[in-house]
Design a protein around this motif. Sequence first.
Motif, PDB file in Angstrom:
ATOM      1  N   ALA A  15      -3.106  13.170  -8.997  1.00  0.00           N
ATOM      2  CA  ALA A  15      -4.359  12.888  -9.684  1.00  0.00           C
ATOM      3  C   ALA A  15      -5.535  13.071  -8.739  1.00  0.00           C
ATOM      4  O   ALA A  15      -5.410  12.928  -7.521  1.00  0.00           O
ATOM      5  N   LEU A  16      -6.687  13.374  -9.317  1.00  0.00           N
ATOM      6  CA  LEU A  16      -7.920  13.389  -8.531  1.00  0.00           C
ATOM      7  C   LEU A  16      -8.229  11.976  -8.039  1.00  0.00           C
ATOM      8  O   LEU A  16      -8.680  11.786  -6.907  1.00  0.00           O
ATOM      9  N   ALA A  17      -7.965  11.002  -8.895  1.00  0.00           N
ATOM     10  CA  ALA A  17      -8.241   9.602  -8.562  1.00  0.00           C
ATOM     11  C   ALA A  17      -7.128   8.727  -9.112  1.00  0.00           C
ATOM     12  O   ALA A  17      -6.715   8.887 -10.262  1.00  0.00           O
ATOM     13  N   THR A  18      -6.652   7.813  -8.292  1.00  0.00           N
ATOM     14  CA  THR A  18      -5.723   6.779  -8.743  1.00  0.00           C
ATOM     15  C   THR A  18      -6.427   5.440  -8.630  1.00  0.00           C
ATOM     16  O   THR A  18      -6.968   5.099  -7.571  1.00  0.00           O
ATOM     17  N   LEU A  19      -6.419   4.688  -9.717  1.00  0.00           N
ATOM     18  CA  LEU A  19      -7.095   3.400  -9.778  1.00  0.00           C
ATOM     19  C   LEU A  19      -6.042   2.300  -9.888  1.00  0.00           C
ATOM     20  O   LEU A  19      -5.135   2.383 -10.721  1.00  0.00           O
ATOM     21  N   VAL A  20      -6.165   1.281  -9.063  1.00  0.00           N
ATOM     22  CA  VAL A  20      -5.295   0.111  -9.194  1.00  0.00           C
ATOM     23  C   VAL A  20      -5.811  -0.730 -10.348  1.00  0.00           C
ATOM     24  O   VAL A  20      -7.018  -1.007 -10.450  1.00  0.00           O
ATOM     25  N   VAL A  21      -4.897  -1.137 -11.239  1.00  0.00           N
ATOM     26  CA  VAL A  21      -5.279  -1.930 -12.409  1.00  0.00           C
ATOM     27  C   VAL A  21      -4.344  -3.123 -12.546  1.00  0.00           C
ATOM     28  O   VAL A  21      -3.215  -3.112 -12.052  1.00  0.00           O
TER      29      VAL A  21
ATOM     30  N   CYS B  47      -5.373   8.495 -12.847  1.00  0.00           N
ATOM     31  CA  CYS B  47      -4.170   7.725 -13.141  1.00  0.00           C
ATOM     32  C   CYS B  47      -4.373   6.256 -12.785  1.00  0.00           C
ATOM     33  O   CYS B  47      -5.198   5.917 -11.927  1.00  0.00           O
ATOM     34  N   ALA B  48      -3.610   5.405 -13.451  1.00  0.00           N
ATOM     35  CA  ALA B  48      -3.692   3.962 -13.238  1.00  0.00           C
ATOM     36  C   ALA B  48      -2.384   3.473 -12.626  1.00  0.00           C
ATOM     37  O   ALA B  48      -1.308   3.748 -13.149  1.00  0.00           O
ATOM     38  N   TYR B  49      -2.511   2.757 -11.524  1.00  0.00           N
ATOM     39  CA  TYR B  49      -1.367   2.129 -10.856  1.00  0.00           C
ATOM     40  C   TYR B  49      -1.416   0.644 -11.183  1.00  0.00           C
ATOM     41  O   TYR B  49      -2.276  -0.085 -10.697  1.00  0.00           O
ATOM     42  N   ARG B  50      -0.511   0.213 -12.038  1.00  0.00           N
ATOM     43  CA  ARG B  50      -0.510  -1.184 -12.486  1.00  0.00           C
ATOM     44  C   ARG B  50       0.353  -2.023 -11.553  1.00  0.00           C
ATOM     45  O   ARG B  50       1.492  -1.660 -11.249  1.00  0.00           O
TER      46      ARG B  50
ATOM     47  N   LEU C 274       0.819  -1.205   0.000  1.00  0.00           N
ATOM     48  CA  LEU C 274       0.000   0.000   0.000  1.00  0.00           C
ATOM     49  C   LEU C 274       0.858   1.262   0.000  1.00  0.00           C
ATOM     50  O   LEU C 274       0.485   2.271  -0.609  1.00  0.00           O
ATOM     51  N   ALA C 275       2.023   1.220   0.635  1.00  0.00           N
ATOM     52  CA  ALA C 275       2.881   2.407   0.690  1.00  0.00           C
ATOM     53  C   ALA C 275       3.322   2.840  -0.708  1.00  0.00           C
ATOM     54  O   ALA C 275       3.376   4.040  -1.016  1.00  0.00           O
ATOM     55  N   THR C 276       3.627   1.871  -1.577  1.00  0.00           N
ATOM     56  CA  THR C 276       4.050   2.201  -2.932  1.00  0.00           C
ATOM     57  C   THR C 276       2.905   2.800  -3.731  1.00  0.00           C
ATOM     58  O   THR C 276       3.086   3.740  -4.510  1.00  0.00           O
ATOM     59  N   LEU C 277       1.703   2.267  -3.551  1.00  0.00           N
ATOM     60  CA  LEU C 277       0.521   2.846  -4.199  1.00  0.00           C
ATOM     61  C   LEU C 277       0.325   4.295  -3.768  1.00  0.00           C
ATOM     62  O   LEU C 277       0.092   5.185  -4.598  1.00  0.00           O
ATOM     63  N   LEU C 278       0.417   4.562  -2.472  1.00  0.00           N
ATOM     64  CA  LEU C 278       0.183   5.926  -1.983  1.00  0.00           C
ATOM     65  C   LEU C 278       1.262   6.886  -2.477  1.00  0.00           C
ATOM     66  O   LEU C 278       0.967   8.039  -2.813  1.00  0.00           O
ATOM     67  N   ALA C 279       2.506   6.415  -2.561  1.00  0.00           N
ATOM     68  CA  ALA C 279       3.585   7.264  -3.088  1.00  0.00           C
ATOM     69  C   ALA C 279       3.327   7.594  -4.560  1.00  0.00           C
ATOM     70  O   ALA C 279       3.555   8.732  -5.004  1.00  0.00           O
TER      71      ALA C 279
END
Length: 367
Positions: free
Chosen positions: A125-131, A207-210, A113-118
């Motif tokens: 972004a207004l929204a970051t989506l995990v993909v 944004c998309a976090y893959r 989760l820390a890497t996602l939040l960074a």
Amino acid sequence: MKACILAGGKGTRLKHLFPDTPKGLVPLGGKPILEHQIDLLVNAGINEIFLLTGYRGELIQEYFGSGEDRNATLHYLQEDVPLGTAGAFKQLEGKVSEDIVVLYGDLVVDFDLATLLAFHQKQKALATLVVHPNDHPYDSDLLEINEECDVLNWFPKNNRPDGIYANLVNAAIYVFRPDIFSWIPKGCTDFGTDIFPLLLQKHQKICAYRTSEYIKDMGTEDRWQKSSHDFESGLTARRNLTNPQRAVFLDRDGTINRDVDLLCDMTQLELLPRASQAIRQINNSEFLSICVTNQSVIARNLCDLGELQQIHNQLETLLARDQAYLDHIYFCPHHPDSGYPEERAEYKINCECRKPNTGLVLAAKEK
């Protein structure tokens, strides 16, 4: 930072295994799936969590209580009528003044989760989506993104024309800025059907976090059984990127698809017999499936990057029909030989990414 778990699901498709059980209390490894999610958040330093409940929500509140024994502060909001994912989340307006993590309560998850939040902070972004890719994109919301990880297009599962798409699935984990609430109307509304398409239409930054980490919907009996097996075997935890990962690196032409000299049109792509079966075996193993391929068709000006993406979309679509997927595709567009009138000179270079050099493998390692 705070978190929200959307835990209103009935678990209809699991009712034969767990009758009268809200989906969030379905067990995984001896404790409810919601407990695993709460543990993940608390271990990442997020202690204030909103549980948005619906069907048999009183059972969830009875089980978890205040959360004090889990080093958490739990708040409950019960919806009397279904509000949809975004409509339920709208109930938190005025209660949240900072970025917030949102998870769907039917996910089996273990991720860094820390890497996602960074990533979210960096992207602004207004929204970051995990993909991620999965083995059932046909019943999932799909996205198109660019090299900067901006979401360009949204293809909802319930309103998507037949076609060729990248296997890039909305994993139902989000990080939102608090001003997201201004885009959500009151009443019944859904993130995938209503809000994300609206944000893209209004040119808001999504944004998309893959990630290749373990994130699976366990909403059917087959998926619950598979997730339970993966959890018991330790695979779920081992896929967390805080741990070293193992991968099988595959060439593309002549390994996954038939070797066509300088394949430059998606209609030329044909899977080799049993290629899907082999990749599906990798998907079900400890290993990631990563394609690394030299694609000098770009340097030779036989196709452009958009057309190459369509070829890869076709590859992923054909694999998905057999419930197989590639965790990532890395390609080298270069070629060392120059001097031809039709070539693209900017790609006619000696590079580190053209195999047998190791640049593509190192790029995957860095990712």
